[in-house]
Design a protein around this motif. Structure first.
Motif, PDB file in Angstrom:
ATOM      1  N   CYS A  42      42.481  60.530  17.801  1.00 19.31           N
ATOM      2  CA  CYS A  42      43.507  59.622  18.310  1.00 19.31           C
ATOM      3  C   CYS A  42      44.246  60.302  19.445  1.00 19.31           C
ATOM      4  CB  CYS A  42      44.479  59.203  17.211  1.00 19.31           C
ATOM      5  SG  CYS A  42      45.841  58.175  17.809  1.00 19.31           S
ATOM      6  N   PHE A  43      44.451  59.574  20.521  1.00 20.49           N
ATOM      7  CA  PHE A  43      45.234  60.067  21.653  1.00 20.49           C
ATOM      8  C   PHE A  43      46.437  59.145  21.834  1.00 20.49           C
ATOM      9  CE2 PHE A  43      40.917  61.507  22.471  1.00 20.49           C
ATOM     10  CZ  PHE A  43      41.105  62.840  22.807  1.00 20.49           C
ATOM     11  N   GLY A  44      47.616  59.749  21.868  1.00 23.54           N
ATOM     12  CA  GLY A  44      48.834  58.976  22.089  1.00 23.54           C
ATOM     13  C   GLY A  44      49.261  58.156  20.896  1.00 23.54           C
ATOM     14  N   GLU A  45      49.127  58.701  19.698  1.00 26.99           N
ATOM     15  CA  GLU A  45      49.511  57.941  18.511  1.00 26.99           C
ATOM     16  C   GLU A  45      51.014  57.711  18.490  1.00 26.99           C
ATOM     17  OE1 GLU A  45      48.634  57.963  13.704  1.00 26.99           O
ATOM     18  OE2 GLU A  45      48.658  59.846  14.813  1.00 26.99           O
ATOM     19  N   ARG A  46      51.387  56.505  18.125  1.00 29.12           N
ATOM     20  CA  ARG A  46      52.798  56.133  18.088  1.00 29.12           C
ATOM     21  C   ARG A  46      53.459  56.660  16.817  1.00 29.12           C
ATOM     22  NH1 ARG A  46      49.812  51.931  18.719  1.00 29.12           N
ATOM     23  NH2 ARG A  46      50.334  51.146  16.651  1.00 29.12           N
ATOM     24  N   VAL A  92      42.532  72.969  19.013  1.00 27.57           N
ATOM     25  CA  VAL A  92      42.986  72.150  17.894  1.00 27.57           C
ATOM     26  C   VAL A  92      44.318  71.504  18.256  1.00 27.57           C
ATOM     27  CG1 VAL A  92      43.670  72.156  15.472  1.00 27.57           C
ATOM     28  CG2 VAL A  92      41.780  73.606  16.260  1.00 27.57           C
ATOM     29  N   GLU A  93      44.356  70.168  18.201  1.00 26.72           N
ATOM     30  CA  GLU A  93      45.579  69.425  18.420  1.00 26.72           C
ATOM     31  C   GLU A  93      45.955  68.729  17.121  1.00 26.72           C
ATOM     32  OE1 GLU A  93      47.370  69.412  21.022  1.00 26.72           O
ATOM     33  OE2 GLU A  93      46.073  70.489  22.412  1.00 26.72           O
ATOM     34  N   PRO A  94      47.209  68.810  16.701  1.00 30.15           N
ATOM     35  CA  PRO A  94      47.572  68.248  15.391  1.00 30.15           C
ATOM     36  C   PRO A  94      47.374  66.754  15.302  1.00 30.15           C
ATOM     37  CG  PRO A  94      49.516  68.937  16.636  1.00 30.15           C
ATOM     38  CD  PRO A  94      48.329  69.467  17.372  1.00 30.15           C
ATOM     39  N   ASP A  95      47.519  66.016  16.427  1.00 26.28           N
ATOM     40  CA  ASP A  95      47.388  64.565  16.344  1.00 26.28           C
ATOM     41  C   ASP A  95      45.999  64.084  16.697  1.00 26.28           C
ATOM     42  OD1 ASP A  95      47.550  65.271  18.994  1.00 26.28           O
ATOM     43  OD2 ASP A  95      48.402  63.327  19.585  1.00 26.28           O
ATOM     44  N   GLU A  96      45.049  64.987  16.922  1.00 28.65           N
ATOM     45  CA  GLU A  96      43.722  64.586  17.338  1.00 28.65           C
ATOM     46  C   GLU A  96      42.645  65.004  16.361  1.00 28.65           C
ATOM     47  OE1 GLU A  96      43.028  66.118  21.179  1.00 28.65           O
ATOM     48  OE2 GLU A  96      44.755  65.144  22.108  1.00 28.65           O
ATOM     49  N   ARG A  97      42.988  65.773  15.340  1.00 27.86           N
ATOM     50  CA  ARG A  97      41.988  66.252  14.403  1.00 27.86           C
ATOM     51  C   ARG A  97      42.072  65.484  13.102  1.00 27.86           C
ATOM     52  NH1 ARG A  97      38.249  69.856  16.403  1.00 27.86           N
ATOM     53  NH2 ARG A  97      37.992  70.555  14.267  1.00 27.86           N
ATOM     54  N   LYS A 449      44.526  56.056  11.382  1.00 29.64           N
ATOM     55  CA  LYS A 449      43.757  57.153  10.814  1.00 29.64           C
ATOM     56  C   LYS A 449      43.096  56.767   9.500  1.00 29.64           C
ATOM     57  CE  LYS A 449      46.235  60.943  13.027  1.00 29.64           C
ATOM     58  NZ  LYS A 449      46.944  62.228  12.841  1.00 29.64           N
ATOM     59  N   LEU A 450      43.515  55.646   8.933  1.00 33.97           N
ATOM     60  CA  LEU A 450      42.879  55.098   7.731  1.00 33.97           C
ATOM     61  C   LEU A 450      42.356  53.710   8.084  1.00 33.97           C
ATOM     62  CD1 LEU A 450      45.539  56.104   5.044  1.00 33.97           C
ATOM     63  CD2 LEU A 450      43.367  57.245   5.533  1.00 33.97           C
ATOM     64  N   PRO A 451      41.162  53.641   8.692  1.00 35.77           N
ATOM     65  CA  PRO A 451      40.678  52.339   9.167  1.00 35.77           C
ATOM     66  C   PRO A 451      40.441  51.337   8.059  1.00 35.77           C
ATOM     67  CG  PRO A 451      38.955  54.003   9.308  1.00 35.77           C
ATOM     68  CD  PRO A 451      40.208  54.719   8.956  1.00 35.77           C
ATOM     69  N   PHE A 452      40.042  51.799   6.866  1.00 32.92           N
ATOM     70  CA  PHE A 452      39.819  50.901   5.739  1.00 32.92           C
ATOM     71  C   PHE A 452      41.017  50.989   4.802  1.00 32.92           C
ATOM     72  CE2 PHE A 452      35.497  51.869   7.138  1.00 32.92           C
ATOM     73  CZ  PHE A 452      34.986  50.585   7.261  1.00 32.92           C
ATOM     74  N   LEU A 513      44.781  55.367  21.834  1.00 35.37           N
ATOM     75  CA  LEU A 513      43.328  55.270  21.898  1.00 35.37           C
ATOM     76  C   LEU A 513      42.751  55.903  20.640  1.00 35.37           C
ATOM     77  CD1 LEU A 513      40.780  54.538  23.576  1.00 35.37           C
ATOM     78  CD2 LEU A 513      40.826  56.875  24.452  1.00 35.37           C
ATOM     79  N   TYR A 514      42.045  55.106  19.844  1.00 31.62           N
ATOM     80  CA  TYR A 514      41.439  55.575  18.598  1.00 31.62           C
ATOM     81  C   TYR A 514      39.923  55.628  18.768  1.00 31.62           C
ATOM     82  CZ  TYR A 514      45.929  54.741  16.282  1.00 31.62           C
ATOM     83  OH  TYR A 514      47.249  54.771  15.914  1.00 31.62           O
ATOM     84  N   LEU A 515      39.313  56.674  18.215  1.00 31.77           N
ATOM     85  CA  LEU A 515      37.870  56.815  18.227  1.00 31.77           C
ATOM     86  C   LEU A 515      37.369  56.914  16.787  1.00 31.77           C
ATOM     87  CD1 LEU A 515      38.886  58.565  20.985  1.00 31.77           C
ATOM     88  CD2 LEU A 515      36.418  58.610  21.251  1.00 31.77           C
ATOM     89  N   TYR A 516      36.298  56.184  16.494  1.00 25.65           N
ATOM     90  CA  TYR A 516      35.714  56.148  15.154  1.00 25.65           C
ATOM     91  C   TYR A 516      34.234  56.474  15.259  1.00 25.65           C
ATOM     92  CZ  TYR A 516      40.081  53.831  14.065  1.00 25.65           C
ATOM     93  OH  TYR A 516      41.408  53.549  13.923  1.00 25.65           O
TER      94      TYR A 516
END
Length: 519
Positions: A42-46, A92-97, A449-452, A513-516
C-alpha cells in the motif's frame, strides 16, 4: 477489398458458435473458485479520520508492457512512478510491508521511484474556460537508451515525458575559505586577482617557475562525489488537437503512433510529430442540435495496428479498420445489445452509456463497462456479448437517489488478466470485483490490508445460460443482505490495472494505491 479484409480477420459464424458452446461447457463442468487474493503493498494509506485533499486523489493507473514499471496520475496534475524490485533488495517501509501472517510468495515488490508535475492549471481566454490539471490517462511507451517514456493527458493537452537517470556531481576544493578559516582564505577573490597580476608580470620572465611557486595556493575545483537521481523531462507537447475534453489515450502496436479521443473526434498522432494529427473518426453533426451520442472511450488492438475500437454513450461498440479508408465513418463491425422496450426507463440511456473499453491481451475479446455491468464481447459475434456480469444490480432500485447525488454518472474502469480468464472492475465502498469467465465463483474485495472481510462476503448467484450468454439472475440476489446496503457511494474505486504477466492488481482508492497478489 474491405470484405476480403474482414474475412481475413474474422472467422466464420459456426466456429464462433462452437467456441461459445465450449465456454459454456467449461462453466458447467469445471467451476473455479477463483484466485486467492492477498494484500501485497500500500502506498499513501489514509489514517483513520484523515481528510483527503482533492489534488491527491488518484485518477489514472497503468502498468508498462512487462509490469516492471507502474505509473499513477492524480487530480493535482502529478505523475508518480514505481519500479519493481526484488523483495530482499527493497528497503522496509512500515506501511508497505504485509504482516508476517499475511505474507505472500511474491518474488518482487514495488518501490517509489520519483514523481513530477505533468500538467498545470490553465485558462482558455478565447472560450473563458478553465482547464484543470487533472491527469485523465497515462500510457507507457517503449523504452529507449535506458530511459522510459510515457504519455499523459489532461482535458486538452497531451505530453510525452522522458524519465531517465541523471548524474548529479558535487564539487569541492574551491578557492574560498570556510567559516573556520583554516584551509582557504576568506579573501579568495583578492588572492586570485593578486595571483593573476603576478602571473601576467611573470609571463615575460619565467612563467613556469612563478606558477610552480603559486600552485600550492591555487586549487582547481574537482568532483568530490556524484549521485544518480531519476529525472523527468517533457519531450513533446501535443496541443490544439481537441476542441472537447480528452477521455482516452491508446498506444498503437507499431509503437510509433497513438490515438486520442474526445467527445466527438478521434485523432491519430505520430510520436515524433507534435504539430500534426489526423482525424480518423468524426461524429460531430452539422447542426449540434442533431447530436444524439458522444464518444466515451477508445482502444487500439494489441497486435493489429490498423484495428481500433471505440464506444459511445448509447452503449454501442464500434470496430474500425484504417485500411478501409482514412476517415473511418463506416464501421467494420458494430456491437450492440438491443434493450427490450418494456425494460426502458428514464435512466436507461445513462446506465447503458459505456464508460471504458479495453481489448483482452490476445485481442480476441473486448471488455466494456457501463454503470451496471461488465460485458465481454467476442470480435466474431456482434449480436450479444459472450458474458455479462452484474456489478451494481442491488442498486437498481436506488437510481433516483444516485441520480440526485450524481453518483450515477461515475465512470469505472475495467481490466482483464493476461490469460483472459478473469475480469476486474471497481465499485463503491472502496471495493472492486473479480469475475471468473469460466466459472461461477466471483469475488468482492475491499481496498484495504484485509481485502476479505466477513461483512463483505456475500454469496453470488449462479450464472444463468441464455443463448450462450452468462448473466446474473436478478431474482437470485437478496438486496437486503447485500454488502451494497452499507456501501458509501462517496467512496468509489474507479481506477485499477492488472499486471500484464503476473496475478497482481493495482487498485486506486481515493489517494491510496493498493496492490494485491494471487499466488
Amino acid at each position: 477489398s474491405p470484405k476480403h479484409c474482414r474475412n481475413f480477420w474474422w472467422t466464420c459464424a459456426p466456429q464462433a458458435a462452437a467456441r461459445r458452446r465450449a465456454m459454456a461447457r467449461r462453466a458447467r463442468e469445471s467451476p473455479s473458485i477463483g484466485p486467492s487474493w492477498q494484500f501485497l503493498q500500500c502506498f499513501g494509506e489514509r489514517a483513520p479520520g484523515e481528510e483527503v485533499q482533492e489534488a491527491d486523489i488518484i485518477s489514472a493507473v497503468e502498468f508498462d508492457k512487462d509490469g516492471t514499471h507502474l505509473a499513477t496520475g492524480d487530480h493535482g496534475g502529478r505523475v508518480v512512478l514505481f519500479d519493481a524490485v526484488e523483495r530482499e533488495q527493497m528497503e522496509v517501509e512500515p506501511d508497505e510491508r504485509p504482516s508476517a501472517s499475511n505474507r505472500v510468495a511474491s518474488d518482487f515488490e514495488y518501490r517509489y521511484t520519483t514523481e513530477f508535475q505533468s500538467h498545470e492549471p490553465e485558462f482558455d481566454y478565447l472560450k473563458s474556460l478553465e482547464i484543470e490539471e487533472k491527469i485523465n490517462k497515462v500510457r507507457w511507451c517503449p523504452a529507449s537508451n535506458g530511459a522510459q517514456f510515457l504519455l499523459s493527458t489532461n482535458d486538452k493537452t497531451i505530453k510525452l515525458w522522458k524519465v531517465y537517470e541523471k548524474r548529479v556531481d558535487q564539487m569541492g576544493d574551491f578557492n574560498v575559505r570556510g567559516k573556520n578559516g583554516e584551509n582557504e582564505s576568506s579573501n579568495g577573490a583578492l588572492e586570485i586577482a593578486q595571483a593573476e597580476k603576478v602571473l601576467r608580470e611573470a609571463y615575460k620572465r619565467n612563467g613556469q617557475r612563478v606558477v610552480s611557486r603559486l600552485s600550492p595556493g591555487l586549487k582547481i575545483p574537482k568532483v568530490v562525489s556524484s549521485i544518480v537521481v531519476p529525472a523527468a523531462r517533457c519531450r513533446r507537447l501535443y496541443a490544439n488537437g481537441h476542441a472537447y475534453h480528452i477521455n482516452s489515450l491508446s498506444l498503437n502496436s507499431d509503437c510509433e503512433t497513438f490515438m486520442s479521443a474526445d467527445d466527438l473526434r478521434i485523432n491519430l498522432w505520430h510520436l515524433d510529430r507534435a504539430n500534426q494529427s489526423f482525424n480518423i473518426v468524426d461524429i460531430k453533426p452539422d447542426n449540434m442540435e442533431d447530436l444524439t451520442e458522444v464518444i466515451t472511450s477508445s482502444d487500439f488492438h494489441p497486435t493489429h495496428c490498423n484495428i481500433f475500437a471505440y464506444s459511445s454513450s448509447k452503449g454501442c461498440l464500434r470496430l474500425g479498420d484504417m485500411r478501409d479508408s482514412a476517415l473511418c465513418d463506416r464501421n467494420a463491425k458494430v456491437f450492440e445489445e438491443q434493450e427490450l422496450e418494456c425494460t426502458k426507463s428514464f435512466f436507461s440511456e445513462i446506465i447503458t452509456s459505456i464508460s471504458y473499453i479495453s481489448f483482452s491481451a490476445d485481442g480476441r475479446y473486448i471488455l466494456s463497462r457501463d454503470y451496471m455491468t461488465v460485458k465481454v464481447w467476442d470480435v466474431n459475434m456482434e449480436s450479444s456479448p459472450v458474458a455479462t456480469f452484474q456489478v451494481h444490480e442491488p442498486l437498481q432500485g436506488k437510481l433516483c437517489d444516485l441520480y440526485e447525488s450524481d453518483a450515477i454518472f461515475d465512470k469505472f474502469d475495467c481490466t482483464s488478466s493476461s490469460s483472459g480468464q478473469h475480469v476486474a472492475t471497481g465499485t463503491y465502498g472502496h471495493c472492486f470485483r473479480v469475475f471468473d469467465l469460466s466459472g461461477d465463483k466471483h469475488q468482492l474485495l475491499e481496498a484495504s490490508k484485509l481485502p476479505f472481510r466477513p461483512t463483505a462476503a456475500a454469496e453470488e448467484p449462479s450464472p444463468s445460460l441464455t443463448r450462450g450468454i452468462f448473466s446474473r439472475s436478478s431474482s437470485g440476489v437478496d438486496v437486503s443482505s447485500s454488502p451494497y446496503e452499507q456501501m458509501d457511494t462517496t467512496q468509489k474505486l474507479l481506477h485499477l490495472a492488472w499486471h500484464p504477466q503476473q496475478q497482481i492488481i493495482a487498485a486506486a482508492a481515493s489517494n491510496s494505491l493498493y496492490l494485491y497478489f494471487a499466488p
